[in-house]
Design an enzyme around this catalytic site. Structure first.
Site, mmCIF file in Angstrom:
data_model
loop_
_atom_site.group_PDB
_atom_site.id
_atom_site.type_symbol
_atom_site.label_atom_id
_atom_site.label_comp_id
_atom_site.label_asym_id
_atom_site.label_seq_id
_atom_site.Cartn_x
_atom_site.Cartn_y
_atom_site.Cartn_z
ATOM 1 C CG LEU A 128 -0.968 -10.893 -6.855
ATOM 2 C CD1 LEU A 128 0.440 -10.323 -6.833
ATOM 3 C CD2 LEU A 128 -2.006 -9.784 -7.059
ATOM 4 N NE ARG A 181 -6.568 4.139 12.654
ATOM 5 C CZ ARG A 181 -6.484 4.265 11.345
ATOM 6 N NH1 ARG A 181 -7.569 4.131 10.587
ATOM 7 N NH2 ARG A 181 -5.323 4.533 10.769
ATOM 8 C CG HIS A 232 -11.480 3.243 6.258
ATOM 9 N ND1 HIS A 232 -10.110 3.174 6.260
ATOM 10 C CD2 HIS A 232 -11.832 3.893 7.402
ATOM 11 C CE1 HIS A 232 -9.645 3.753 7.360
ATOM 12 N NE2 HIS A 232 -10.669 4.201 8.067
ATOM 13 C CB ILE A 271 8.375 0.976 8.021
ATOM 14 C CG1 ILE A 271 9.206 0.834 9.294
ATOM 15 C CG2 ILE A 271 9.254 1.382 6.847
ATOM 16 C CD1 ILE A 271 10.272 -0.258 9.182
ATOM 17 C CG ASP A 303 -1.228 6.847 6.164
ATOM 18 O OD1 ASP A 303 -2.349 6.845 6.707
ATOM 19 O OD2 ASP A 303 -0.258 7.481 6.614
#
Length: 254
Positions: free
Chosen positions: A135, A75, A41, A199, A24
């Site tokens: 990962l 948005r 962004h 959350i 965020d």
């Protein structure tokens, strides 16, 4: 201020297997610099690269990032369009790098809402990296925790309706197996940047016993030092899973 513990003794003492992050603050980061929100962004993508690299080096098993929620369609249209474009270009630019670094890419969410070209890029990226053993990078895109639980319940209900499953056979494990995160460990550590402490419909089922860490740092400013601090906080906590502290000490020493 971060929700941390002052206790420096590593009660838990082990690194988290699965870290989940709400990234965020990109838009606010840009606005503070008198830039268009989309520039935040782009800066956020750079932060993602650093965190992914760190988690891979630390042998974290799973890193889940909330990239675009099912509510983000609300948005401004121009911002959503630019976010879709950024998602597309980032996939194109990063998949080869992920593959070379033995990182498996997994996109979760309702992908049917995306343009077909983006859906194809997602399929290709997942296919290219599916056999990697390092990962697992989970990107939640057009994802919502309520949607996830709903689609799992719908699949189970369909099986009951067809007579393939008895209602009495429905268990927590069965629901878990029908979530889009099936076969992944539940998150150990949840991090949210940007100063908010909620959350926001992310991994509602999966976060039941997750340790939470909140920081005021806006996402583009969140770096490996910030992540190390979050992990240190996690390692200082005693995770009880419904037991007493004394019981957990006995379990650990057994």
């Amino acid at each position: 201020m971060p929700a941390t513990h002052d206790n420096t003794n590593e009660v838990n003492g082990v690194d988290p297997r699965h870290i989940a992050i709400i990234m965020d603050g990109n838009g606010r980061w840009a606005q503070k610099r008198l830039m268009p929100r989309i520039m935040g962004h782009y800066a956020g993508v750079k932060a993602v690269r650093k965190i992914v690299e760190y988690c891979a080096q630390k042998n974290i098993e799973v890193l889940s990032l909330f990239a675009f929620s099912s509510e983000n369609w609300r948005r401004p249209k121009d911002e959503v369009s630019l976010l879709m474009e950024l998602f597309m270009t980032t996939l194109q630019a990063e998949v080869d790098t992920l593959d070379k670094n033995n990182i498996r890419l997994r996109i979760i969410g309702d992908k049917s809402a995306f343009p077909e070209k983006l859906q194809e890029k997602i399929r290709l990226g997942e296919a290219q990296t599916q056999n990697n053993t390092g990962l697992t990078l989970v990107i939640a895109a057009n994802y919502g925790g309520r949607w996830d639980i709903t689609q799992a319940v719908a699949k189970i209900a369909a099986a009951v309706e067809k007579g393939e499953l008895a209602a009495q056979a429905i268990t927590e494990q069965l629901i878990d197996e029908n979530l889009v995160t099936a076969n992944l460990p539940e998150p150990d550590l949840f991090i949210r940047s940007g100063g908010e402490e909620r959350i926001s419909n992310f991994l509602l089922w999966q976060l039941a016993y997750t340790e939470f860490y909140f920081t005021d740092k806006l996402w583009p400013d969140f770096d490996r030092n910030q992540l190390e601090h979050a992990i240190k906080s996690f390692k200082s906590r005693q995770r009880r899973f419904g037991h007493t502290g004394e019981q957990m000490v006995g379990i650990k020493n057994a």
